[in-house]
Design an enzyme around this catalytic site. Structure first.
Site, mmCIF file in Angstrom:
data_model
loop_
_atom_site.group_PDB
_atom_site.id
_atom_site.type_symbol
_atom_site.label_atom_id
_atom_site.label_comp_id
_atom_site.label_asym_id
_atom_site.label_seq_id
_atom_site.Cartn_x
_atom_site.Cartn_y
_atom_site.Cartn_z
ATOM 1 N N CYS A 1 0.820 -1.215 0.000
ATOM 2 C CA CYS A 1 0.000 0.000 0.000
ATOM 3 C C CYS A 1 0.854 1.266 0.000
ATOM 4 O O CYS A 1 1.943 1.285 0.554
ATOM 5 C CB CYS A 1 -0.864 0.056 1.254
ATOM 6 N N ARG B 1 5.236 0.112 -5.970
ATOM 7 C CA ARG B 1 5.216 -0.683 -4.738
ATOM 8 C C ARG B 1 4.272 -1.884 -4.854
ATOM 9 O O ARG B 1 4.313 -2.767 -4.017
ATOM 10 C CB ARG B 1 4.762 0.191 -3.557
ATOM 11 N N TRP C 1 -2.955 -2.761 -1.510
ATOM 12 C CA TRP C 1 -2.536 -4.104 -1.879
ATOM 13 C C TRP C 1 -3.303 -5.022 -0.935
ATOM 14 O O TRP C 1 -3.060 -5.004 0.277
ATOM 15 C CB TRP C 1 -1.023 -4.239 -1.704
ATOM 16 N N ASN D 1 -1.651 2.176 5.738
ATOM 17 C CA ASN D 1 -0.718 1.197 5.188
ATOM 18 C C ASN D 1 -0.292 0.325 6.360
ATOM 19 O O ASN D 1 0.102 0.838 7.398
ATOM 20 C CB ASN D 1 0.477 1.956 4.576
ATOM 21 N N GLY D 2 -0.380 -1.001 6.216
ATOM 22 C CA GLY D 2 0.030 -1.884 7.308
ATOM 23 C C GLY D 2 -1.080 -2.858 7.647
ATOM 24 O O GLY D 2 -2.010 -3.054 6.863
ATOM 25 N N GLU E 1 18.691 -16.701 -8.172
ATOM 26 C CA GLU E 1 18.187 -15.369 -8.532
ATOM 27 C C GLU E 1 17.612 -15.384 -9.958
ATOM 28 O O GLU E 1 16.577 -14.769 -10.226
ATOM 29 C CB GLU E 1 19.321 -14.340 -8.378
ATOM 30 N N LYS F 1 13.777 -14.424 -10.895
ATOM 31 C CA LYS F 1 13.418 -13.397 -11.895
ATOM 32 C C LYS F 1 12.414 -13.954 -12.892
ATOM 33 O O LYS F 1 11.427 -13.324 -13.217
ATOM 34 C CB LYS F 1 14.640 -12.910 -12.680
ATOM 35 N N GLU G 1 9.026 -14.409 -11.254
ATOM 36 C CA GLU G 1 8.383 -13.140 -10.895
ATOM 37 C C GLU G 1 7.700 -12.475 -12.076
ATOM 38 O O GLU G 1 6.579 -11.992 -11.955
ATOM 39 C CB GLU G 1 9.425 -12.152 -10.334
ATOM 40 N N HIS H 1 20.099 -36.105 -7.536
ATOM 41 C CA HIS H 1 19.355 -36.454 -6.321
ATOM 42 C C HIS H 1 17.892 -36.059 -6.450
ATOM 43 O O HIS H 1 17.234 -35.795 -5.438
ATOM 44 C CB HIS H 1 19.991 -35.788 -5.104
#
Ligand code: G6P
Length: 607
Positions: free
Chosen positions: A2, A27, A74, A99-100, A481, A485, A488, A504
């Site tokens: 948010c 954000r 969000w 926000n929170g 990473e 990416k 995402e 394995h």
């Protein structure tokens, strides 16, 4: 996550609020809204989806008030619908943005419902609006009502409040979520971060935990958590406006990939001489802490966690210091055995990640010193740590982290050299490492220039549903990473394995539908890795290998992208670039929202 914007001015504020929201889009959010005071009426507009929808609604019904609050939400409690979007109101008197997360909202809601308050959303936030309204109805001033309300709230929050009987005024507070005050001339602002307000001011007050602020066009009055009136310094923000524009690029992510040679230079600037690390960069208290440290604990989340994994290889190899690393969300909830002389290192692009902050707070007083490696000056993590090293990457807007990661690696390499100095690193070896760092921007540029080749390569991935990334040694976290990416931004399922683990389990997945990507620089582990690649080939797997010059030859089922030759210590940093480019181009081919991938947020300020 948010975002909040608020403005009190002597001109209409809706344009400022909408532009602020647009600047907070990075954000991550799924609905947006604003409320402004017109005369003695609060006018509210909310929309599910993008800020552009809200802007359109505002164009259709222009809002002319001089004070207002706005929000990108969000979703946490309740779906991303217009009804759940902020601002939330109690009747028509007051509006609130938050926000929170309010952890005790359920008992508060029950209490308010039994007092006759009607809830119109599924959010935790709405309790705050009704709590403030209830106190005002009982005869308290808005300020007292707000303070009382905040004292009932458990959890993390940044809040902004607008009341119809208090024109030209916003009240705000923060505890656990970020909030800055923007200082103008005859107008003042609040926002989740300074980026939201750069179009109206470059002067900011960074509120401390528990601060309250009363914002009017001409005054800013701040109280601390003990309700003592305090002065907080006004700081000038130095990044130029252009850093938040896409420029010639189609996406922020690509712009940020291309910026890496430059920002890495900025990370190194003033911190290395021709042959030495300039340790003062870590602050004057660093020397004492580094002298004593005999153990390092690294804590981070997401991409920053991957940077920490690389650092573990460097620290143990170069400095011979034991280094433990853990994701913050796990670390914060378990008992720890902390060796007495632990240097506690947090890594975070935003400096506001709730779990990382909580982990830092959990070890306060139990560690030798805390060091934040962070990209946002004035962020909570920086303020609450004993030491900090800023990564100087400039604002990172794309949700998928790129330049923040490579600059974190550079900062961690500098930390490794600083600690290794105390554990047998010779002057000659230090000079060799520092000289390698001097070459890094040029090597990164060479890697970025592979863009066109990698765009072609990406066509082999667009139709795939899965991918496997392999690496060995410090290149294993780089494979992780790379997989992150791809997940995402292209929504392709990807996993990373240390190549030695292939037999394995993951080998069972290999067939021609499962592309296997390997990062294979020419180092001591290359022969081992080549053997692992043969295992993939033998099972009909399709291989894509990023390798040093002429060390692996292309053949049927094995495509090779030739990388520049790089000093071994820099391999993890340089080999990151082609994986960023690959996921970018695959995402573009798939037509996803590259800069704001679904369900993800840039700055995760709640658990
Ligand atoms: C989110 C972001 C990631 C980031 C992670 C940690 O998940 O989408 O890009 O790596 O948070 O954030 P931090 O700001 O602490 O590095």
């Amino acid at each position: 996550m948010c975002g909040i914007v608020g403005a009190v001015a002597q001109r209409p504020v809706s344009g400022i609020l909408l532009e602020g929201l647009r600047r907070l889009e990075y954000r991550g959010y799924d609905s947006a809204g604003l409320a402004v005071l017109e005369g003695d009426t609060i006018q509210r507009l909310r929309r599910a989806g993008k800020v552009a929808n809200l802007s359109q609604a505002e164009q259709d019904m222009p809002l002319k008030g001089f004070s207002g609050i706005a929000h990108t939400r969000w979703a946490t409690h309740g779906k991303p619908t217009e009804n759940n979007a902020h601002p939330h109101m109690s009747g028509s008197d007051l509006a609130i943005v938050h926000n929170g997360i309010i952890e005790n909202f359920e008992p508060l809601k029950q209490q308010l419902q039994s007092d006759g308050f009607i809830f119109t959303s599924d959010t935790d936030t709405e309790v705050i609006a009704h709590l403030v309204a209830r106190s005002v109805n009982q005869g308290k001033s808005l300020q007292d009502a707000f303070l009382e309300t905040v004292s009932h709230l458990e959890g993390a929050f940044a809040l902004g409040v607008l009341h119809k009987d208090y024109p030209n005024q916003i009240l705000a507070s923060r505890k656990g979520s970020p909030l800055v005050v923007g200082v103008g001339i005859g107008e003042n602002f609040i926002a989740s971060d300074q980026m939201a307000l750069l179009q109206v001011t470059d002067r900011f007050i960074y509120l401390e935990e528990g601060d309250f602020v009363q914002v009017t066009p001409d005054t800013l009055v701040i109280w601390d958590a003990e309700l003592k009136q305090v002065d907080r310094p006004v700081k000038t923000f130095e990044h130029s406006l252009s850093t938040v524009d896409k420029g010639e690029f189609r996406h922020f992510m690509m712009k940020e990939i291309y910026e890496q040679p430059e920002v890495v230079k900025a990370t190194l600037q003033g911190r290395i001489s021709e042959k030495h690390l300039l340790e003062q960069a870590f602050g004057s208290d660093a020397t004492a802490a580094f002298d004593q440290a005999d153990h390092v604990q690294i804590i981070a989340c997401g991409t920053s966690f991957h940077a920490g994994l690389v650092a573990k290889y460097w620290l143990e190899d170069m400095a011979g210091i034991p280094c433990a690393i853990e994701v913050a969300s796990e670390y914060r909830y378990r008992k720890h055995v902390i060796p007495a002389k632990t240097l506690f290192v947090t890594i975070s692009q935003s400096g506001e990640t709730a779990d990382t902050l909580a982990a830092l707070r959990a070890v306060k007083g139990k560690v030798l010193a805390s060091l934040a490696i962070c990209n946002v000056p004035g962020s909570s993590l920086v303020r609450e740590s004993d030491l900090c090293l800023m990564t100087n990457a400039g604002p990172e807007i794309g949700v998928a982290s790129t330049k923040a990661f490579t600059t974190q690696l550079v900062a961690l390499l500098m930390l490794s050299i600083a600690l290794a100095r105390r554990h047998g690193l010779t002057e000659a070896k230090e000079a060799e490492l520092v000289q390698a760092l001097h070459q890094l921007p040029v090597l990164l540029l060479a890697a970025v220039k592979l863009n066109k080749d990698i765009e072609v390569l990406s066509q082999d991935f667009a139709e795939k549903n899965h991918a496997l990334f392999l690496g060995r040694g410090p290149l294993y976290p780089i494979a992780m990473e790379g997989a992150l990416k791809l997940k995402e931004i292209s929504y392709i399922h990807a996993e990373a394995y240390p190549a030695g683990e292939l037999k394995h389990g993951p080998l069972a997945l290999v067939d021609k539908e499962m592309p296997v990507i390997a990062v294979a620089p020419n180092n001591a582990l290359l022969d081992k890795l080549k053997a692992n690649l043969q295992e993939v080939k033998a099972r009909g797997g399709e291989l894509f290998v990023f390798a040093g010059a002429d060390h692996i030859q292309p053949e049927e089922g094995l495509k090779v992208e030739q990388m520049p030759d790089v000093p071994e210590i820099l391999e993890p940093i340089v080999y990151t670039i082609p994986l960023q480019l690959l996921s970018y181009h695959v995402a573009v081919l798939k037509g996803t929202d590259v800069d704001q991938p679904r369900n993800l947020a840039k700055s995760v300020t709640v658990e």
